[in-house]
Scaffold this motif. Structure first.
Motif, short mmCIF file in Angstrom:
data_model
loop_
_atom_site.label_atom_id
_atom_site.label_comp_id
_atom_site.label_asym_id
_atom_site.label_seq_id
_atom_site.Cartn_x
_atom_site.Cartn_y
_atom_site.Cartn_z
N TYR A 43 0.85 -1.19 0.00
CA TYR A 43 0.00 0.00 0.00
C TYR A 43 0.88 1.23 0.00
O TYR A 43 1.75 1.38 0.86
CB TYR A 43 -0.91 0.00 1.24
N ARG A 44 0.65 2.09 -0.98
CA ARG A 44 1.49 3.29 -1.15
C ARG A 44 0.63 4.56 -1.06
O ARG A 44 -0.60 4.48 -1.10
CB ARG A 44 2.19 3.23 -2.50
N ALA A 45 1.28 5.70 -1.01
CA ALA A 45 0.57 6.98 -0.94
C ALA A 45 -0.37 7.16 -2.13
O ALA A 45 -1.48 7.69 -1.99
CB ALA A 45 1.57 8.14 -0.87
N ALA A 46 0.03 6.68 -3.30
CA ALA A 46 -0.85 6.79 -4.48
C ALA A 46 -2.14 6.00 -4.29
O ALA A 46 -3.20 6.40 -4.80
CB ALA A 46 -0.11 6.29 -5.73
N ASP A 47 -2.08 4.90 -3.53
CA ASP A 47 -3.29 4.12 -3.25
C ASP A 47 -4.23 4.91 -2.34
O ASP A 47 -5.45 4.90 -2.53
CB ASP A 47 -2.93 2.78 -2.59
N ALA A 48 -3.66 5.60 -1.36
CA ALA A 48 -4.48 6.43 -0.47
C ALA A 48 -5.14 7.56 -1.25
O ALA A 48 -6.32 7.87 -1.04
CB ALA A 48 -3.63 6.99 0.66
N GLN A 49 -4.40 8.16 -2.18
CA GLN A 49 -4.98 9.23 -2.99
C GLN A 49 -6.08 8.70 -3.89
O GLN A 49 -7.13 9.35 -4.06
CB GLN A 49 -3.88 9.92 -3.79
N ARG A 50 -5.89 7.51 -4.47
CA ARG A 50 -6.94 6.90 -5.29
C ARG A 50 -8.18 6.59 -4.45
O ARG A 50 -9.31 6.77 -4.90
CB ARG A 50 -6.43 5.62 -5.96
N PHE A 51 -7.97 6.11 -3.22
CA PHE A 51 -9.09 5.84 -2.32
C PHE A 51 -9.92 7.10 -2.11
O PHE A 51 -11.15 7.09 -2.25
CB PHE A 51 -8.53 5.32 -0.99
N VAL A 52 -9.25 8.21 -1.82
CA VAL A 52 -9.96 9.47 -1.59
C VAL A 52 -10.64 9.96 -2.87
O VAL A 52 -11.82 10.34 -2.86
CB VAL A 52 -8.98 10.54 -1.04
N ASP A 53 -9.91 9.94 -3.98
CA ASP A 53 -10.44 10.49 -5.23
C ASP A 53 -11.49 9.62 -5.90
O ASP A 53 -12.48 10.13 -6.43
CB ASP A 53 -9.29 10.72 -6.24
N ALA A 54 -11.28 8.31 -5.91
CA ALA A 54 -12.15 7.42 -6.69
C ALA A 54 -13.26 6.77 -5.87
O ALA A 54 -14.24 6.30 -6.43
CB ALA A 54 -11.31 6.33 -7.37
N LEU A 55 -13.11 6.71 -4.54
CA LEU A 55 -14.13 6.05 -3.73
C LEU A 55 -14.89 7.03 -2.85
O LEU A 55 -16.11 7.05 -2.86
CB LEU A 55 -13.50 4.96 -2.86
N VAL A 56 -14.18 7.83 -2.08
CA VAL A 56 -14.84 8.67 -1.08
C VAL A 56 -15.80 9.68 -1.72
O VAL A 56 -17.00 9.64 -1.47
CB VAL A 56 -13.80 9.38 -0.19
N GLY A 57 -15.27 10.59 -2.54
CA GLY A 57 -16.13 11.61 -3.16
C GLY A 57 -17.22 11.02 -4.03
O GLY A 57 -18.41 11.34 -3.87
#
Length: 195
Positions: A43-57
């Motif tokens: 799990y990398r920082a890019a995965d966390a950003q994808r989580f926020v951008d593609a799932l949360v919003g």
């Protein structure tokens, strides 16, 4: 739906953002989070950003999945994540290792379940992979009735079927089942995770 902030005396649930990248990435290195969830590995920082951008919003915008950051009152640090998925009215959550054992997840679950009931949900479903005694302990303490084992709604990371312990909490307060919790779920398990 627009994101909703939920609060108790000790917990604030609000929207995870890219500002939480470091906290999410750090927590997702924990072996228990890796074992009991389907996060990417490594799990990398890019995965966390994808989580926020593609799932949360998009989850909030589509009314498909409402995701909150779990924070202590007065702090901006993300301690964990809790989600409510509308298709099956189910919860998913994880908590960073250093936040476990403080009752934060219990309060977060109470806030989200109460909110779901206020939105008209007749019940809220919970599941975790068989063996995740920490998640089961949280659900049991939060008033979920154990309803047995079943195929998990969330498959294993590789897409293969998984078996889950399941539970239900009804809005009317009536027990959804009289099945006893598996013995291993009633011992004081540490940690808290669900897919």
């Amino acid at each position: 739906m627009l994101p909703v902030t939920l609060e108790s005396a000790r917990v604030r649930l609000d929207l995870p953002t890219r500002a939480d990248t470091a906290a999410i990435t750090e927590a997702c290195q924990d072996p228990a989070v890796v074992r009991w969830t389907t996060i990417p590995v490594p799990y990398r920082a890019a995965d966390a950003q994808r989580f926020v951008d593609a799932l949360v919003g998009p989850g909030w915008a589509s009314d498909r999945e409402y995701t909150w950051a779990i924070r202590r009152q007065g702090s901006t640090w993300l301690e964990g994540v809790i989600s409510y998925r509308t298709a099956h009215r189910d919860l998913g959550f994880w908590l960073a290792p250093e936040a476990r054992g403080a009752g934060l997840l219990h309060e977060a679950v109470e806030l989200v379940v109460g909110w779901a009931f206020a939105q008209g949900a007749p019940d809220v479903y919970w599941e975790c992979y068989v063996g995740n005694t920490a998640s089961a302990a949280v659900a049991r303490r939060a008033g979920f009735a154990y309803t047995g084992t079943a195929d998990a709604l969330v498959p294993n990371r590789d897409g293969s079927p998984a078996t889950a312990w399941t539970g239900l909490r009804r809005a009317d307060g009536e027990p959804a089942s009289d099945l006893p919790w598996p013995p291993e779920t009633t011992a004081g398990a540490a940690g808290s995770l669900a897919p």
